[in-house]
Design a protein around this motif. Structure first.
Motif, PDB file in Angstrom:
ATOM      1  N   LEU A 152       0.857  -1.189   0.000  1.00  0.00           N
ATOM      2  CA  LEU A 152       0.000   0.000   0.000  1.00  0.00           C
ATOM      3  C   LEU A 152       0.890   1.235   0.000  1.00  0.00           C
ATOM      4  O   LEU A 152       1.742   1.408   0.873  1.00  0.00           O
ATOM      5  CB  LEU A 152      -0.901  -0.001   1.236  1.00  0.00           C
ATOM      6  CG  LEU A 152      -1.938   1.120   1.335  1.00  0.00           C
ATOM      7  CD1 LEU A 152      -3.014   0.942   0.268  1.00  0.00           C
ATOM      8  CD2 LEU A 152      -2.578   1.140   2.730  1.00  0.00           C
ATOM      9  N   ALA A 153       0.705   2.090  -0.993  1.00  0.00           N
ATOM     10  CA  ALA A 153       1.528   3.295  -1.118  1.00  0.00           C
ATOM     11  C   ALA A 153       1.353   4.216   0.090  1.00  0.00           C
ATOM     12  O   ALA A 153       0.297   4.245   0.721  1.00  0.00           O
ATOM     13  CB  ALA A 153       1.181   4.040  -2.403  1.00  0.00           C
ATOM     14  N   GLY A 154       2.392   4.966   0.380  1.00  0.00           N
ATOM     15  CA  GLY A 154       2.329   5.984   1.429  1.00  0.00           C
ATOM     16  C   GLY A 154       2.384   7.373   0.817  1.00  0.00           C
ATOM     17  O   GLY A 154       2.261   7.534  -0.397  1.00  0.00           O
ATOM     18  N   TRP A 155       2.603   8.376   1.671  1.00  0.00           N
ATOM     19  CA  TRP A 155       2.676   9.748   1.169  1.00  0.00           C
ATOM     20  C   TRP A 155       3.405  10.640   2.160  1.00  0.00           C
ATOM     21  O   TRP A 155       3.576  10.315   3.341  1.00  0.00           O
ATOM     22  CB  TRP A 155       1.273  10.312   0.902  1.00  0.00           C
ATOM     23  CG  TRP A 155       0.221   9.948   1.909  1.00  0.00           C
ATOM     24  CD1 TRP A 155      -0.761   9.015   1.788  1.00  0.00           C
ATOM     25  CD2 TRP A 155       0.051  10.507   3.234  1.00  0.00           C
ATOM     26  NE1 TRP A 155      -1.532   8.949   2.922  1.00  0.00           N
ATOM     27  CE2 TRP A 155      -1.063   9.860   3.823  1.00  0.00           C
ATOM     28  CE3 TRP A 155       0.727  11.479   3.973  1.00  0.00           C
ATOM     29  CZ2 TRP A 155      -1.500  10.156   5.116  1.00  0.00           C
ATOM     30  CZ3 TRP A 155       0.288  11.772   5.256  1.00  0.00           C
ATOM     31  CH2 TRP A 155      -0.816  11.115   5.818  1.00  0.00           C
ATOM     32  N   ASP A 156       3.888  11.765   1.656  1.00  0.00           N
ATOM     33  CA  ASP A 156       4.446  12.865   2.455  1.00  0.00           C
ATOM     34  C   ASP A 156       3.594  14.097   2.226  1.00  0.00           C
ATOM     35  O   ASP A 156       3.267  14.417   1.075  1.00  0.00           O
ATOM     36  CB  ASP A 156       5.892  13.186   2.041  1.00  0.00           C
ATOM     37  CG  ASP A 156       6.890  12.161   2.542  1.00  0.00           C
ATOM     38  OD1 ASP A 156       6.660  11.585   3.618  1.00  0.00           O
ATOM     39  OD2 ASP A 156       7.893  11.932   1.832  1.00  0.00           O
ATOM     40  N   VAL A 157       3.242  14.774   3.305  1.00  0.00           N
ATOM     41  CA  VAL A 157       2.525  16.048   3.198  1.00  0.00           C
ATOM     42  C   VAL A 157       3.369  17.123   3.864  1.00  0.00           C
ATOM     43  O   VAL A 157       3.787  16.983   5.023  1.00  0.00           O
ATOM     44  CB  VAL A 157       1.143  15.977   3.881  1.00  0.00           C
ATOM     45  CG1 VAL A 157       0.498  17.360   3.879  1.00  0.00           C
ATOM     46  CG2 VAL A 157       0.247  14.982   3.164  1.00  0.00           C
ATOM     47  N   VAL A 158       3.662  18.181   3.115  1.00  0.00           N
ATOM     48  CA  VAL A 158       4.473  19.292   3.623  1.00  0.00           C
ATOM     49  C   VAL A 158       3.566  20.503   3.826  1.00  0.00           C
ATOM     50  O   VAL A 158       2.880  20.939   2.893  1.00  0.00           O
ATOM     51  CB  VAL A 158       5.611  19.630   2.646  1.00  0.00           C
ATOM     52  CG1 VAL A 158       6.383  20.856   3.141  1.00  0.00           C
ATOM     53  CG2 VAL A 158       6.550  18.442   2.489  1.00  0.00           C
ATOM     54  N   LEU A 159       3.579  21.036   5.052  1.00  0.00           N
ATOM     55  CA  LEU A 159       2.759  22.200   5.401  1.00  0.00           C
ATOM     56  C   LEU A 159       3.632  23.446   5.499  1.00  0.00           C
ATOM     57  O   LEU A 159       4.751  23.401   6.027  1.00  0.00           O
ATOM     58  CB  LEU A 159       2.061  21.968   6.743  1.00  0.00           C
ATOM     59  CG  LEU A 159       1.220  20.691   6.876  1.00  0.00           C
ATOM     60  CD1 LEU A 159       0.652  20.587   8.285  1.00  0.00           C
ATOM     61  CD2 LEU A 159       0.111  20.666   5.838  1.00  0.00           C
ATOM     62  N   THR A 160       3.110  24.552   4.976  1.00  0.00           N
ATOM     63  CA  THR A 160       3.800  25.839   5.065  1.00  0.00           C
ATOM     64  C   THR A 160       2.851  26.864   5.674  1.00  0.00           C
ATOM     65  O   THR A 160       1.707  27.002   5.213  1.00  0.00           O
ATOM     66  CB  THR A 160       4.261  26.317   3.680  1.00  0.00           C
ATOM     67  OG1 THR A 160       5.144  25.338   3.111  1.00  0.00           O
ATOM     68  CG2 THR A 160       4.994  27.644   3.784  1.00  0.00           C
ATOM     69  N   ASP A 161       3.339  27.541   6.720  1.00  0.00           N
ATOM     70  CA  ASP A 161       2.496  28.536   7.389  1.00  0.00           C
ATOM     71  C   ASP A 161       3.370  29.690   7.869  1.00  0.00           C
ATOM     72  O   ASP A 161       4.424  29.471   8.496  1.00  0.00           O
ATOM     73  CB  ASP A 161       1.777  27.896   8.578  1.00  0.00           C
ATOM     74  CG  ASP A 161       0.674  28.787   9.133  1.00  0.00           C
ATOM     75  OD1 ASP A 161      -0.059  29.380   8.319  1.00  0.00           O
ATOM     76  OD2 ASP A 161       0.556  28.888  10.368  1.00  0.00           O
ATOM     77  N   ALA A 162       2.960  30.905   7.554  1.00  0.00           N
ATOM     78  CA  ALA A 162       3.695  32.114   7.948  1.00  0.00           C
ATOM     79  C   ALA A 162       5.146  32.055   7.487  1.00  0.00           C
ATOM     80  O   ALA A 162       6.064  32.473   8.204  1.00  0.00           O
ATOM     81  CB  ALA A 162       3.616  32.315   9.454  1.00  0.00           C
ATOM     82  N   GLY A 163       5.344  31.514   6.300  1.00  0.00           N
ATOM     83  CA  GLY A 163       6.678  31.442   5.726  1.00  0.00           C
ATOM     84  C   GLY A 163       7.534  30.310   6.265  1.00  0.00           C
ATOM     85  O   GLY A 163       8.687  30.162   5.854  1.00  0.00           O
ATOM     86  N   ILE A 164       7.023  29.513   7.163  1.00  0.00           N
ATOM     87  CA  ILE A 164       7.790  28.402   7.750  1.00  0.00           C
ATOM     88  C   ILE A 164       7.289  27.081   7.165  1.00  0.00           C
ATOM     89  O   ILE A 164       6.095  26.787   7.202  1.00  0.00           O
ATOM     90  CB  ILE A 164       7.656  28.385   9.286  1.00  0.00           C
ATOM     91  CG1 ILE A 164       8.191  29.682   9.883  1.00  0.00           C
ATOM     92  CG2 ILE A 164       8.393  27.184   9.875  1.00  0.00           C
ATOM     93  CD1 ILE A 164       7.964  29.802  11.382  1.00  0.00           C
ATOM     94  N   THR A 165       8.237  26.299   6.633  1.00  0.00           N
ATOM     95  CA  THR A 165       7.897  24.987   6.095  1.00  0.00           C
ATOM     96  C   THR A 165       8.210  23.919   7.134  1.00  0.00           C
ATOM     97  O   THR A 165       9.347  23.823   7.612  1.00  0.00           O
ATOM     98  CB  THR A 165       8.689  24.699   4.808  1.00  0.00           C
ATOM     99  OG1 THR A 165       8.344  25.677   3.821  1.00  0.00           O
ATOM    100  CG2 THR A 165       8.370  23.314   4.277  1.00  0.00           C
TER     101      THR A 165
END
Length: 248
Positions: A152-165
């Motif tokens: 079963l494939a996985g994933w990466d989710v990258v969040l960016t808020d107020a210029g911070i990743t």
């Protein structure tokens, strides 16, 4: 209407059976038919759902399969068949995943990428029956059971808020082995005494129980599942090229 359909099916069955009795057999006990098969795999059910809020969603799409098959005819038109195959399904709805995390964490932006892929390796065996409808044509039936080892494939989710990743939120690739089955019908044409081609349609089914590892999930928000136990089922549509090793 239902009675008419049943009557037509019985009539067709009778015609095919009569032709099968009159036709010269294109199979012989002791013959071994070896083939390379490949085609399209179309999964169904919860496995293809892309609803971020539904934990049964598998985010899988249509794909392809390739394999090696062998059938040993043991008596008249009956045989034992084996199949070793690899099926891969696409990942669809990755943007749904990103959008869901974007809303759940209330951040400026979110992006998602797929890790690994959805696939199944099958090792199956079972009975095979071939009904001749002429000197060169036959309708072949098979029912196979055995081992299905799925990923079963996985994933990466990258969040960016107020210029911070922030570091990726990750669902790792998972694998599990379970009972699998495949059964269907094929139309076989005997090109020469040694070569044949088949058009196959098969239903496949397995229900692996995946244990899922999540990484960097400190916040109690967003989609997070620890197991996935939904059927991987659907239809394979294949073309098979077969070589017949004749018994002397």
């Amino acid at each position: 209407m239902k009675k008419l359909i049943i009557a037509v099916l019985f009539a067709i069955s009778g015609i095919l059976d009569a032709k099968g009795q009159d036709a010269k057999p294109i199979n012989k006990p002791g013959n071994l038919m070896i083939g390379i098969t490949g085609g399209l795999s179309s999964p169904s059910g919860n496995f293809i759902k892309t609803d971020y809020a539904d934990n049964t969603s598998g985010f899988a799409g249509s794909g392809s399969n390739i394999g090696v098959t062998a059938t040993w005819f043991i008596k008249k038109n009956f045989g034992i068949s084996a199949l070793v195959s690899y099926q891969q399904y696409s990942f669809k709805g990755i943007q749904n995943m990103a959008d869901g995390f974007h809303e759940s964490f209330d951040v400026d932006s979110a992006s998602a990428t797929v890790k690994g892929n959805n696939h199944t390796i099958n090792i199956l065996v079972g009975p095979y029956y071939s009904l001749p409808i002429g000197n060169k044509f036959s309708i072949d039936f098979r029912g196979l059971v055995g081992l299905a080892n799925s990923s079963l494939a996985g994933w990466d989710v990258v969040l960016t808020d107020a210029g911070i990743t922030h570091p990726p939120l990750t669902q790792n690739v998972s694998s599990a082995a379970t009972f699998g089955m495949q059964f269907g019908v094929g139309f076989r044409y005997k090109v020469t005494d040694r070569w044949a081609v088949l058009l196959n349609g098969d239903y496949f089914y397995s229900k692996p129980d995946f244990t899922i590892v999540n990484v960097d999930r400190n916040a109690n928000a967003g989609r997070e599942i620890y197991s996935y136990n939904q059927p991987i089922a659907g239809i394979n549509a294949n073309l098979t090229l077969a070589y017949i090793l004749k018994h002397k």
